[in-house]
Design an enzyme around this catalytic site. Structure first.
Site, PDB file in Angstrom:
ATOM      1  CG  ASP A 137       6.083  -0.768   0.478  1.00 25.13           C
ATOM      2  OD1 ASP A 137       6.897  -0.061   1.091  1.00 25.13           O
ATOM      3  OD2 ASP A 137       6.270  -1.963   0.237  1.00 25.13           O
ATOM      4  CG  ASP A 193      -0.037  -4.219   0.884  1.00 26.28           C
ATOM      5  OD1 ASP A 193       0.462  -3.185   0.413  1.00 26.28           O
ATOM      6  OD2 ASP A 193       0.618  -5.089   1.474  1.00 26.28           O
TER       7      ASP A 193
HETATM    8  N1  GLY Z   1       4.686  -3.683  -1.161  1.00 27.61           N
HETATM    9  C1  GLY Z   1       5.579  -4.734  -0.925  1.00 27.61           C
HETATM   10  C2  GLY Z   1       6.768  -4.733  -1.794  1.00 27.61           C
HETATM   11  O1  GLY Z   1       7.014  -3.820  -2.546  1.00 27.61           O
HETATM   12  O2  GLY Z   1       7.504  -5.702  -1.738  1.00 27.61           O
END
Ligand code: GLY
Length: 373
Positions: free
Chosen positions: A158, A97
Site C-alpha cells: 500500500d 499512511d
Molecule cells: N491501505 C489499507 C488498505 O488498503 O486497506
C-alpha cells in the site's frame, strides 16, 4: 495518449460525476473533522480523524469543486486543514499512511486553491513520513513505532501510494527515500511472477528482508486484489516522478497479473485465490484503484498498448456503474457498493477510498487535469 481525448463514454461519466455531487452536497456538513471510512448497510458514519482513510472525502470535495466550480465544496476548507494539522501535532494515527492523508487533504488544497497552508502542512507530513525510513534496509516502515524490533516491522505494498507525498516535495533527499523504497518493494513485495505479497517482514537492525506475509489477503502466498491495485497505480506514479524504466516495467507487469485474474464481470474478488469457478466477495475498490493505474499507464506506453488499457479501463468503469452503484439505495450516502476492507471487518460495503478512486477516474476520463498524487 491523452485519455480524456480518446475516452468513449463521456456523457455517462458526466452523469456519474453529477450523481456523485448530489451525494456529496448532502454529505458536506456531516463530515468535518470526522470522516467516512467503511459504511454500515451502505451508510457512512463520521469517524474520528485517526484512520488511514480520513482524507478521501476531502479529496472528493476538491474533485467536486474542480468539476462544478461550486464553492459549497470548499465550505469547510479551513476546518479540514485544521483537523489534519491537529492530527500531525498530536501524532494521532501516524504511520506510512501520511501520504494518503496529506496528499488528498493538503496537497490537493494547495493544487486546487493555491492555499499556502496546504503546502506548509503537507510538507511537515512529508518530513514525518521520511522519518520512517530505515537506511540500512532502504525501506519505509509501514506500521508501529520507529525503533520496534523484528518481527514487528513490516513493509507493505500500500505504501506505493504514499510515496507521491515525498516526490511532490521536490527535495532530493525525500525523492531518494521514495525511490529506494520502491526499489526495495520491487525486490520483496513484488514476486518474480509480478504478483504481490501484501506485507514483508524486515529486520530493522540489519535491514534484512525476511519473508512475505499477508495482513488483509487470504493467505501469505496468495495475492490480495487491492494490494495488486496499489502496486499497479503506485509504480505508475513512481515512474511519473522518476522516469526510472524499471518502475514502468513493474507497473505494466503487475497490471498483466491483475488482468489475468479479472473475473467475467471485470470486478475482482477480494483475493486472486477466488475465481468465477470458486467465487467469494468482490472488492469494487480494487477495481477503481486499478482503473486509475491503467489510466496513468496510458500516458507512458505506445499508442496501441494505451488503446488496450483505456478500453479495459472503460469496460471496468461500465461494470462498476451498471452493477455496483448506490443509485436506488435510498439511505446510502456512498457511491460504490460491494467494497471490501478486511476479511474480518467491512465486507460488501461502500468504502470511501473506492468512491474516491472511482471519482478520480471519472475526472481523468473527461478532462485534462493535474493529479493530486
Ligand atoms: N491501505 C489499507 C488498505 O488498503 O486497506
Amino acid at each position: 495518449m491523452k485519455v480524456w481525448e480518446k475516452s468513449r463514454y463521456k456523457d455517462e461519466y458526466e452523469k456519474e460525476l453529477e450523481y456523485i455531487e448530489t451525494i456529496l452536497r448532502k454529505n458536506v456538513d456531516d463530515f468535518v473533522g470526522r470522516y467516512p471510512h467503511v459504511s454500515v448497510n451502505n451508510r457512512y458514519r463520521a469517524e474520528e480523524n485517526v484512520l488511514w482513510t480520513s482524507s478521501f472525502f476531502v479529496g472528493m470535495c476538491f474533485l467536486a469543486y474542480e468539476h462544478s466550480g461550486d464553492e459549497l465544496f470548499l465550505k469547510y476548507e479551513k476546518e479540514h486543514l485544521k483537523s489534519f494539522e491537529d492530527r500531525l501535532v498530536n501524532r494521532q494515527g501516524i504511520s506510512h499512511d501520511l501520504g494518503f492523508l496529506y496528499t488528498l487533504s493538503c496537497v490537493a488544497d494547495y493544487k486546487v486553491t493555491g492555499n499556502p497552508e496546504g503546502d506548509r502542512i503537507a510538507y511537515k507530513a512529508a518530513q514525518l513520513l521520511a522519518q520512517r525510513y530505515n537506511e540500512k534496509g532502504k525501506y519505509i516502515q509501514a506500521w508501529g513505532e520507529m525503533g520496534a524490533a523484528y518481527p514487528n516491522v513490516k513493509i507493505i505494498i500500500d505504501t506505493m501510494l504514499n510515496l507521491p507525498l515525498l516526490y511532490w516535495t521536490g527535495e532530493p533527499d525525500m525523492i531518494e527515500i521514495a525511490k529506494n523504497h520502491a526499489i526495495t518493494a520491487s525486490a520483496t513485495l513484488v514476486r518474480p511472477d509480478y504478483s504481490t505479497y501484501h506485507t514483508y517482514l524486515m529486520d530493522p537492525d540489519t535491514g534484512r528482508a525476511v519473508c512475505g506475509k499477508t495482513h488483509q489477503g487470504h493467505r501469505d502466498e496468495s495475492t490480495w486484489a487491492r494490494g495488486q491495485g496499489w502496486a499497479v497505480y503506485g509504480y505508475a506514479l513512481s515512474y511519473r516522478y522518476t522516469e526510472e524504466p524499471v518502475f514502468l516495467e513493474v507497473a505494466q507487469k503487475t497490471a498483466e497479473v491483475f488482468i489475468k485474474n479479472l473475473p467475467k464481470n471485470l470486478v475482482p474478488y477480494w483475493d486472486f485465490d477466488f475465481t468465477d469457478q470458486n467465487p467469494d466477495i468482490r472488492d469494487t475498490s480494487a477495481a477503481s484503484i486499478f482503473v486509475c493505474g491503467l489510466l496513468e499507464l496510458c500516458n507512458d506506453v505506445a499508442e496501441e498498448k494505451a488503446t488496450e488499457y483505456l478500453a479495459l479501463a472503460e469496460e471496468i468503469m461500465k461494470s462498476l456503474r451498471e452493477q455496483y452503484s448506490t443509485r436506488g439505495l435510498k439511505d446510502s450516502n456512498g457511491i460504490l457498493t460491494e467494497g471490501m476492507y478486511h476479511r474480518y471487518d467491512g465486507q460488501e460495503e461502500c468504502t470511501i477510498w473506492g468512491d474516491y478512486f472511482y471519482m478520480e477516474a471519472l475526472m481523468t476520463l473527461t478532462r485534462n487535469r493535474r493529479l493530486y498524487w
